[in-house]
Design an enzyme around this catalytic site. Structure first.
Site, PDB file in Angstrom:
ATOM      1  N   HIS A 171       0.808  -1.225   0.000  1.00 57.93           N
ATOM      2  CA  HIS A 171       0.000   0.000   0.000  1.00 57.93           C
ATOM      3  C   HIS A 171       0.841   1.275   0.000  1.00 57.93           C
ATOM      4  O   HIS A 171       0.286   2.362  -0.082  1.00 57.93           O
ATOM      5  CB  HIS A 171      -0.919  -0.021   1.221  1.00 57.93           C
ATOM      6  CG  HIS A 171      -0.128  -0.012   2.495  1.00 57.93           C
ATOM      7  ND1 HIS A 171       0.666  -1.077   2.878  1.00 57.93           N
ATOM      8  CD2 HIS A 171       0.033   0.937   3.441  1.00 57.93           C
ATOM      9  CE1 HIS A 171       1.274  -0.771   4.013  1.00 57.93           C
ATOM     10  NE2 HIS A 171       0.912   0.435   4.378  1.00 57.93           N
ATOM     11  N   ASP A 172       2.149   1.151   0.128  1.00 58.64           N
ATOM     12  CA  ASP A 172       3.035   2.322   0.130  1.00 58.64           C
ATOM     13  C   ASP A 172       3.825   2.456  -1.161  1.00 58.64           C
ATOM     14  O   ASP A 172       4.614   3.391  -1.313  1.00 58.64           O
ATOM     15  CB  ASP A 172       4.066   2.207   1.270  1.00 58.64           C
ATOM     16  CG  ASP A 172       3.427   2.254   2.645  1.00 58.64           C
ATOM     17  OD1 ASP A 172       2.368   2.876   2.790  1.00 58.64           O
ATOM     18  OD2 ASP A 172       4.012   1.652   3.571  1.00 58.64           O
TER      19      ASP A 172
HETATM   20  C1  GLC Z   1       4.383   2.272   7.443  1.00 58.38           C
HETATM   21  C2  GLC Z   1       3.090   2.046   6.715  1.00 58.38           C
HETATM   22  C3  GLC Z   1       2.652   3.333   6.115  1.00 58.38           C
HETATM   23  C4  GLC Z   1       2.441   4.325   7.222  1.00 58.38           C
HETATM   24  C5  GLC Z   1       3.674   4.458   8.103  1.00 58.38           C
HETATM   25  C6  GLC Z   1       3.339   5.107   9.395  1.00 58.38           C
HETATM   26  O1  GLC Z   1       5.403   2.614   6.593  1.00 58.38           O
HETATM   27  O2  GLC Z   1       3.230   1.023   5.791  1.00 58.38           O
HETATM   28  O3  GLC Z   1       1.510   3.196   5.332  1.00 58.38           O
HETATM   29  O4  GLC Z   1       2.136   5.581   6.689  1.00 58.38           O
HETATM   30  O5  GLC Z   1       4.225   3.213   8.443  1.00 58.38           O
HETATM   31  O6  GLC Z   1       2.537   4.267  10.180  1.00 58.38           O
END
Ligand code: GLC
Ligand code: CA
Length: 591
Positions: free
Chosen positions: A348-349
């Site tokens: 999702h990132d």
């Molecule tokens: C991780 C998650 C991301 C989130 C971040 C802060 O990287 O995968 O989506 O924004 O942590 O929780």
């Protein structure tokens, strides 16, 4: 070549979780069951057969807890209740049951480096310096510069732009937030915090969850001196402080605290570990006898197109040999040292893998998707597939304007750019191009279920919370389920093959073949006297490859071919000189 048997390490440490593959669900965009435009848990439940038929063993549910959704649920306001828009705890119980009935497991997302600023703990913590919750978060007094101006306690940059510290008027101190202002970091030095996390872990395991994906878990232990970071990026005010909080001094102690509980339940665990390039350090978390976590997500291959200084929204360039080098390093190291890898192209990132790693002409997108599936899933490790990846969903259209982007990471960057370089249209143009390539929004468009309006994600007259990628008429699950040649079915074949030849593809060793080739990625996997070759053409041309020169031309059987395993393909892999079609990948059992 296989005449020299490859002896597996003395002990192999077979484990069900090594043999498993995982399907990741990001609830807001999976499937909307009640036409409010937002995906939800009942929507996921309605798709469990589709997920099972893909052949995965585990479903990972991204954060679905109560949250103001500043960072799409990675800002949790209550670990014990589910966000109203997604459903209820009872719905999650149904989801767990639905997975179990189909022989799958369910992972929850454990986000415990920080909470939402709307969590009760933080509300109490910020209320007064004397609050019993004060020490649950990281509070520090201001510093003052030579002009007497108030400054944050150090110069660390937040992952979502700006200082990692926020001043809080009522008590006159700053709190640390490595992510958004609304995501204050928990203070893990405080045993009460650790106990609270252990309670959460037990709560969900007792509900039947089978384990956790652990959000930025290597950030939980920070250097308590909170020193300034060295100036790395001369253009930036705030600097990356990761050396003081990524894999900090007490990380392994904390992980063992959680690991003990996981072990009791024989639970699955995968930890997200940004910034870590030191294999020995990772090994401490994942080696079979450490009882910390099973595996980690490392970032080398997904940071491959970033500019230096963690500058993801500036153009970066890479070569196939870079990618191969990352894989080789982790593959060989974990095999030799009793660790384990998590394998992923997407989540999702991250942007969509076909665009990031291949960027093929339209007609070849399915071929490229199959090639990426083959290469990834037959590495040593547990493969993770992100929703939509199984049908080859693409990045958002280049024509989309900023109004379509929703992600705080991208929007904060854009805001900062407009603030600091309001007239620099060139910089703005480049940033816009980079968003289309790398913004997390690329992964977050609704799943394209069919060619119906809104891609079948929600009702035809509903405005989904985020626009559906207009490619849905071309790329959707309904069409692919019907078509035995589709990427969806190909994924299931790869996952099946991985299980059929478990010794080779799960427990075998890895060897990179033809290291310097910029057009081909080839590797062998071997176990005892069995050996397989995975060979991929990374170009959109027909390509000649000299198998004999690399001593892998003794074909016993073509196990899988992205162009189909019909007789004709066997012919092409006899003799020493082979021809690969555009983005063709082939898996060959060697003699
Ligand atoms: C991780 C998650 C991301 C989130 C971040 C802060 O990287 O995968 O989506 O924004 O942590 O929780
Ligand atoms: Ca809904």
């Amino acid at each position: 070549m296989s005449s020299t048997p490859v002896k597996p390490p003395n002990e192999i440490h077979r484990a069900w979780w090594k043999e498993s593959s995982v399907y990741q669900i990001w609830p807001a965009s999976y499937k909307d069951s009640n036409d409010d435009g937002i995906g939800d848990i009942p929507g996921i439940v309605s798709k469990l057969d589709y997920i099972r038929d893909l052949g995965v063993d585990i479903v990972w549910l991204c954060p679905s807890y109560k949250s103001p959704q500043v960072d799409m649920g990675y800002d949790i306001a209550d670990y014990y209740s589910i966000a109203e828009e997604y459903g209820t705890v009872a719905d999650v119980e149904k989801l767990i049951q639905g997975c179990h009935e189909r022989g799958m497991k369910l992972l929850m997302d454990l986000v415990v480096n920080h909470t939402s600023d709307q969590h009760d703990w933080f509300k109490k913590s910020r209320s007064s310096k004397d609050s019993e919750f004060r020490d649950w978060y990281v509070w520090r007094p201001p510093r003052y510069d030579e002009n007497g101006n108030r400054q944050p306690p150090n110069n660390w940059v937040s992952h979502f732009q700006g200082s990692a510290w926020e001043f809080d008027e009522p008590t006159g101190e700053y709190y640390l937030h490595l992510y958004a202002v609304e995501q204050p970091d928990l203070n893990w030095e405080n045993p009460a915090v650790r106990k609270a996390v252990h309670d959460i872990v037990r709560f969900w395991l007792d509900k039947g969850a089978d384990g956790f994906r652990m959000d930025v878990i290597n950030f939980i232990s920070k250097d308590q001196g909170f020193p300034d970071a060295p100036n790395q990026d001369p253009d930036a005010i705030w600097q990356w402080g990761d050396r003081y909080y990524a894999n900090g001094p007490r990380l392994h102690e904390y992980l063992q605290g959680i690991g003990k509980i996981l072990k009791e339940y024989d639970a699955f665990s995968v930890g997200e570990m940004p910034f870590v390039k030191d294999t020995d350090e990772v090994l401490k978390a994942v080696r079979y006898d450490r009882n910390e976590i099973n595996m980690i997500f490392n970032f080398e291959h997904v940071d491959i197109d970033h500019a230096p200084w963690g500058n993801k929204f500036k153009p970066g360039s890479w070569k196939l040999t870079d990618l191969k080098a990352f894989f080789e390093r982790w593959q060989v190291f974990m095999y030799n040292n009793g660790g384990w890898n998590a394998l992923y192209w997407e989540n999702h990132d991250q942007p969509r893998s076909i665009d990031r790693y291949v960027n093929p002409p339209q007609a070849l997108r399915p071929a490229a998707g199959k090639m990426l599936a083959t290469v990834l899933a037959l590495h040593a490790g547990s493969p993770f597939i992100y929703q939509g990846q199984e049908i080859g969903m693409g990045n958002v259209p280049i024509e989309w304007d900023m109004g379509e982007y929703k992600d705080i990471d991208c929007l904060n960057h854009w805001k900062g750019l407009l603030e600091h370089k309001p007239t620099d249209t060139e910089a703005q143009k480049i940033a816009r191009q980079e968003y289309q390539k790398k913004s997390r929004d690329n992964a977050r468009t609704p799943v394209q279920w069919s060619a119906e309006p809104n891609g079948g994600f929600t009702g035809p007259n509903v405005k989904p919370w985020m626009s559906v990628n207009p490619e849905y008429t071309r790329v959707n699950a309904a069409d692919q389920v019907k078509d035995p040649q589709s990427l969806y079915h190909y994924w299931s074949e790869v996952l099946k093959l991985r299980k059929t030849y478990l010794d080779i593809f799960v427990y075998g060793n890895y060897k990179l073949v033809d290291r310097d080739n910029q057009e081909v990625y080839a590797y062998t996997r071997a176990y005892d006297t069995s050996q397989a070759l995975v060979l991929a053409n990374w170009t959109d041309n027909d390509l000649a490859w000299d198998a004999a020169a690399h001593n892998v031309d003794q074909v016993k059987e073509v196990l899988l071919d992205t162009y189909g395993t019909a007789g004709a393909s066997r012919e092409r892999f006899s003799g020493g000189q082979w021809t690969l079609r555009p983005y063709e990948a082939v898996v060959i059992l060697l003699k």
